[in-house]
Motif scaffolding. Structure first.
Motif, PDB file in Angstrom:
ATOM      1  N   ARG A   1      47.921  37.936  38.630  1.00 45.70           N
ATOM      2  CA  ARG A   1      47.132  37.888  39.863  1.00 45.70           C
ATOM      3  C   ARG A   1      45.829  37.152  39.567  1.00 45.70           C
ATOM      4  O   ARG A   1      45.090  37.528  38.660  1.00 45.70           O
ATOM      5  CB  ARG A   1      46.834  39.295  40.370  1.00 45.70           C
ATOM      6  CG  ARG A   1      45.981  39.326  41.642  1.00 45.70           C
ATOM      7  CD  ARG A   1      45.642  40.739  42.029  1.00 45.70           C
ATOM      8  NE  ARG A   1      44.808  41.374  41.026  1.00 45.70           N
ATOM      9  CZ  ARG A   1      44.677  42.696  40.899  1.00 45.70           C
ATOM     10  NH1 ARG A   1      45.359  43.508  41.683  1.00 45.70           N
ATOM     11  NH2 ARG A   1      43.890  43.203  39.980  1.00 45.70           N
ATOM     12  N   ARG A   2      45.551  36.128  40.339  1.00 42.54           N
ATOM     13  CA  ARG A   2      44.305  35.372  40.194  1.00 42.54           C
ATOM     14  C   ARG A   2      43.438  35.640  41.413  1.00 42.54           C
ATOM     15  O   ARG A   2      43.891  35.466  42.550  1.00 42.54           O
ATOM     16  CB  ARG A   2      44.595  33.874  40.052  1.00 42.54           C
ATOM     17  CG  ARG A   2      45.494  33.552  38.859  1.00 42.54           C
ATOM     18  CD  ARG A   2      45.830  32.070  38.815  1.00 42.54           C
ATOM     19  NE  ARG A   2      46.750  31.770  37.708  1.00 42.54           N
ATOM     20  CZ  ARG A   2      48.069  31.804  37.804  1.00 42.54           C
ATOM     21  NH1 ARG A   2      48.633  32.131  38.970  1.00 42.54           N
ATOM     22  NH2 ARG A   2      48.835  31.521  36.768  1.00 42.54           N
ATOM     23  N   SER A   3      42.220  36.067  41.169  1.00 43.78           N
ATOM     24  CA  SER A   3      41.302  36.358  42.274  1.00 43.78           C
ATOM     25  C   SER A   3      40.012  35.568  42.086  1.00 43.78           C
ATOM     26  O   SER A   3      39.480  35.462  40.979  1.00 43.78           O
ATOM     27  CB  SER A   3      41.000  37.861  42.343  1.00 43.78           C
ATOM     28  OG  SER A   3      40.455  38.323  41.133  1.00 43.78           O
TER      29      SER A   3
ATOM     30  N   ASN B   1      49.634  36.739  48.803  1.00 47.93           N
ATOM     31  CA  ASN B   1      48.546  35.753  48.741  1.00 47.93           C
ATOM     32  C   ASN B   1      47.715  35.863  50.014  1.00 47.93           C
ATOM     33  O   ASN B   1      48.256  35.943  51.125  1.00 47.93           O
ATOM     34  CB  ASN B   1      49.102  34.337  48.619  1.00 47.93           C
ATOM     35  CG  ASN B   1      49.790  34.079  47.294  1.00 47.93           C
ATOM     36  OD1 ASN B   1      49.862  34.956  46.435  1.00 47.93           O
ATOM     37  ND2 ASN B   1      50.293  32.866  47.111  1.00 47.93           N
TER      38      ASN B   1
ATOM     39  N   ASP C   1      36.939  36.247  49.449  1.00 44.48           N
ATOM     40  CA  ASP C   1      37.818  36.643  48.353  1.00 44.48           C
ATOM     41  C   ASP C   1      39.175  35.997  48.565  1.00 44.48           C
ATOM     42  O   ASP C   1      39.745  36.067  49.664  1.00 44.48           O
ATOM     43  CB  ASP C   1      37.990  38.165  48.301  1.00 44.48           C
ATOM     44  CG  ASP C   1      36.672  38.880  48.049  1.00 44.48           C
ATOM     45  OD1 ASP C   1      35.869  38.363  47.264  1.00 44.48           O
ATOM     46  OD2 ASP C   1      36.463  39.948  48.662  1.00 44.48           O
ATOM     47  N   LYS C   2      39.701  35.394  47.512  1.00 37.77           N
ATOM     48  CA  LYS C   2      41.000  34.740  47.587  1.00 37.77           C
ATOM     49  C   LYS C   2      41.883  35.247  46.464  1.00 37.77           C
ATOM     50  O   LYS C   2      41.457  35.301  45.303  1.00 37.77           O
ATOM     51  CB  LYS C   2      40.850  33.217  47.496  1.00 37.77           C
ATOM     52  CG  LYS C   2      42.144  32.459  47.742  1.00 37.77           C
ATOM     53  CD  LYS C   2      41.904  30.957  47.789  1.00 37.77           C
ATOM     54  CE  LYS C   2      43.193  30.212  48.113  1.00 37.77           C
ATOM     55  NZ  LYS C   2      42.979  28.743  48.181  1.00 37.77           N
ATOM     56  N   TYR C   3      43.130  35.631  46.797  1.00 33.71           N
ATOM     57  CA  TYR C   3      44.065  36.193  45.828  1.00 33.71           C
ATOM     58  C   TYR C   3      45.367  35.382  45.876  1.00 33.71           C
ATOM     59  O   TYR C   3      45.860  35.051  46.951  1.00 33.71           O
ATOM     60  CB  TYR C   3      44.390  37.652  46.154  1.00 33.71           C
ATOM     61  CG  TYR C   3      43.181  38.552  46.259  1.00 33.71           C
ATOM     62  CD1 TYR C   3      42.728  39.276  45.161  1.00 33.71           C
ATOM     63  CD2 TYR C   3      42.490  38.678  47.461  1.00 33.71           C
ATOM     64  CE1 TYR C   3      41.616  40.099  45.251  1.00 33.71           C
ATOM     65  CE2 TYR C   3      41.374  39.502  47.558  1.00 33.71           C
ATOM     66  CZ  TYR C   3      40.944  40.211  46.454  1.00 33.71           C
ATOM     67  OH  TYR C   3      39.838  41.009  46.557  1.00 33.71           O
ATOM     68  N   ASP C   4      45.907  35.100  44.694  1.00 33.80           N
ATOM     69  CA  ASP C   4      47.234  34.508  44.657  1.00 33.80           C
ATOM     70  C   ASP C   4      48.006  35.078  43.478  1.00 33.80           C
ATOM     71  O   ASP C   4      47.424  35.480  42.465  1.00 33.80           O
ATOM     72  CB  ASP C   4      47.184  32.979  44.600  1.00 33.80           C
ATOM     73  CG  ASP C   4      46.532  32.455  43.337  1.00 33.80           C
ATOM     74  OD1 ASP C   4      47.213  32.422  42.299  1.00 33.80           O
ATOM     75  OD2 ASP C   4      45.353  32.070  43.382  1.00 33.80           O
ATOM     76  N   TYR C   5      49.339  35.113  43.622  1.00 32.60           N
ATOM     77  CA  TYR C   5      50.221  35.777  42.672  1.00 32.60           C
ATOM     78  C   TYR C   5      51.201  34.775  42.079  1.00 32.60           C
ATOM     79  O   TYR C   5      51.658  33.849  42.747  1.00 32.60           O
ATOM     80  CB  TYR C   5      50.974  36.919  43.360  1.00 32.60           C
ATOM     81  CG  TYR C   5      50.048  38.018  43.825  1.00 32.60           C
ATOM     82  CD1 TYR C   5      49.840  39.161  43.059  1.00 32.60           C
ATOM     83  CD2 TYR C   5      49.347  37.889  45.021  1.00 32.60           C
ATOM     84  CE1 TYR C   5      48.975  40.156  43.480  1.00 32.60           C
ATOM     85  CE2 TYR C   5      48.471  38.867  45.445  1.00 32.60           C
ATOM     86  CZ  TYR C   5      48.289  39.998  44.674  1.00 32.60           C
ATOM     87  OH  TYR C   5      47.424  40.971  45.091  1.00 32.60           O
TER      88      TYR C   5
ATOM     89  N   GLU D   1      50.007  45.695  46.054  1.00 32.23           N
ATOM     90  CA  GLU D   1      50.961  44.662  45.648  1.00 32.23           C
ATOM     91  C   GLU D   1      52.377  45.169  45.878  1.00 32.23           C
ATOM     92  O   GLU D   1      52.957  45.828  45.032  1.00 32.23           O
ATOM     93  CB  GLU D   1      50.749  44.285  44.179  1.00 32.23           C
ATOM     94  CG  GLU D   1      49.599  43.341  43.941  1.00 32.23           C
ATOM     95  CD  GLU D   1      48.294  44.047  43.627  1.00 32.23           C
ATOM     96  OE1 GLU D   1      48.306  45.286  43.538  1.00 32.23           O
ATOM     97  OE2 GLU D   1      47.268  43.374  43.469  1.00 32.23           O
TER      98      GLU D   1
END
Length: 398
Positions: free
Chosen positions: A141-143, A180, A167-171, A295
């Motif tokens: 997970r990248r935040s 995402n 805030d931005k999240y991607d998997y 998640e």
């Protein structure tokens, strides 16, 4: 050759006693290094009635990390930077091995005697939890966060503050890409600051969440985009010299098409109490009711109700012992897709105990135990599980 259960302890002790001398207290730049060992008897949170991946539930891992810490004040401007890199190596599930990243940079600014605030950014790359995701594949997970806020103290007892954060999240995994998202939060706050040191404020906040990929659930594609409006009271009450209360509670209205009829509203927030009598003990307790992301391949958010208690014992000047217990009930009941299918709630209980020895102010050795258990929901396919883990770590700043 040392026994495999002895090697972790030996390495931690060697790391501790070969560290260089502490940096000076006025140094702006410090280096950081740490090593830790962990073991979990249900690493991937496999339900009790489900077969284990590769025929095993348990695994051990090593973590090594290093980085730098920079903190310096130039006149009234303070710059703080933390940058760490880590490497995780698992004993059995080798496919989970990964490199972690953690970067934080903040400028705490001040203009004159009445204007102040902060501007900053963060980046983190970690292994996403497997609590609500059944898989033995690696899922990073990248935040990323960017934030800015400013406060104007226009009177000795009054302050107005405004802020914005993205805030931005991607998997990493395709199966998790439906989580995402980008969340934009803006808020405006008015605070009363009495001479006692307490604070009473009113906060208006709006959060807009955007999911680029519709979530497939059976024959449906759910749009998880949402808008959440909040009007809450923020209170920091220094009740006595040993007791304080910190609360952010008020009205929340959430508009999310995939959540019931699209609109949910009610009281939400968190209240925390701290009691620190004279002596070596500190006690904390908290209760909350709020929306929280997770998640999962099925849903994106839950409405949670929870409570926690904790205690810290300062056994000596160099040894601290912490104990914490958390209970949280997660409610999916408003999900229209699961309507009339039965009970769609679950609960998670977590307990932890940790002892930290600090032979020097910048050197820490910690041993910890943790237990986690979930009571699942058959409708959602979240089975019940139990997990017990132990960790040993040593870190130093120099």
């Amino acid at each position: 050759m040392l026994n495999s259960r002895v090697r972790p302890l030996a390495l931690l002790l060697c790391t501790l006693f070969t560290l260089p001398a502490d940096a000076g207290p006025n140094d702006a730049l410090h280096l950081y290094a740490g090593v830790s060992y962990g073991h979990d008897d249900n690493l991937l949170r496999v339900p009790d009635d489900a077969p284990a991946f590769d025929g095993t539930r348990a695994d051990s891992w090593w973590q090594r990390e290093g980085g730098l810490i920079f903190d310096k004040t130039y006149s009234r401007q303070r710059i703080s930077i933390v940058a760490k890199l880590s490497k995780y190596d698992f004993n059995h599930f080798k496919q989970l091995d990964y490199d972690g990243k953690d970067v934080q940079a903040t400028w705490f600014w001040q203009l004159g005697n009445h204007l102040e605030g902060k501007v900053g950014t963060t980046y983190e790359q970690v292994l996403a939890p497997y609590t609500d995701f059944a898989s033995n594949e690696r899922n990073l997970r990248r935040s990323r966060s960017q934030f800015a806020e400013g406060a104007w103290r226009f009177h000795s007892s009054w302050r107005v503050r405004t802020g914005f954060q993205r805030d931005k999240y991607d998997y990493e995994l395709f199966a998790q890409r439906y989580n995402n998202r980008t969340e934009d939060a803006s808020e405006l706050e008015l605070d009363y600051l009495p001479s006692s040191g307490s604070t009473v404020g009113l906060v208006a906040r709006r959060v807009k969440g955007t999911y680029p990929y519709p979530r497939p659930v059976g024959p449906f594609l759910l749009n998880d985009n949402f808008t959440q409006d909040e009007l809450k009271a923020r209170v920091l009450w220094l009740a006595t010299g040993s007791t304080s209360f910190d609360a952010l509670v008020g009205y929340t209205r959430r508009n999310q098409p995939s959540f019931g009829t699209g609109r949910t509203s009610g009281i939400a927030g968190k209240v925390k109490a701290t009691y620190q009598p004279r002596g070596k003990m500190t006690y904390t307790a908290a209760v909350w009711r709020d929306f929280a992301p997770l998640e999962s391949t099925v849903v994106s958010y839950t409405l949670n109700k929870g409570a926690s208690v904790g205690a810290q014992w300062d056994a000596t000047a160099k040894i601290k012992v912490n104990a914490d217990a958390v209970y949280e009930r997660r409610n999916y009941n408003a999900r229209e897709t699961f309507a009339r299918l039965g009970d769609i709630r679950d609960s998670i209980r977590t307990g932890s105990l940790a002892a930290t020895w600090s032979p020097r102010p910048t050197v820490h050795v910690t041993a910890g135990l943790a237990h986690q258990a979930r009571t699942g929901s058959a409708v959602l396919g979240t089975g019940s599980f139990k997990s017990n883990s132990v960790t040993l770590s040593a870190s130093a700043q120099f």
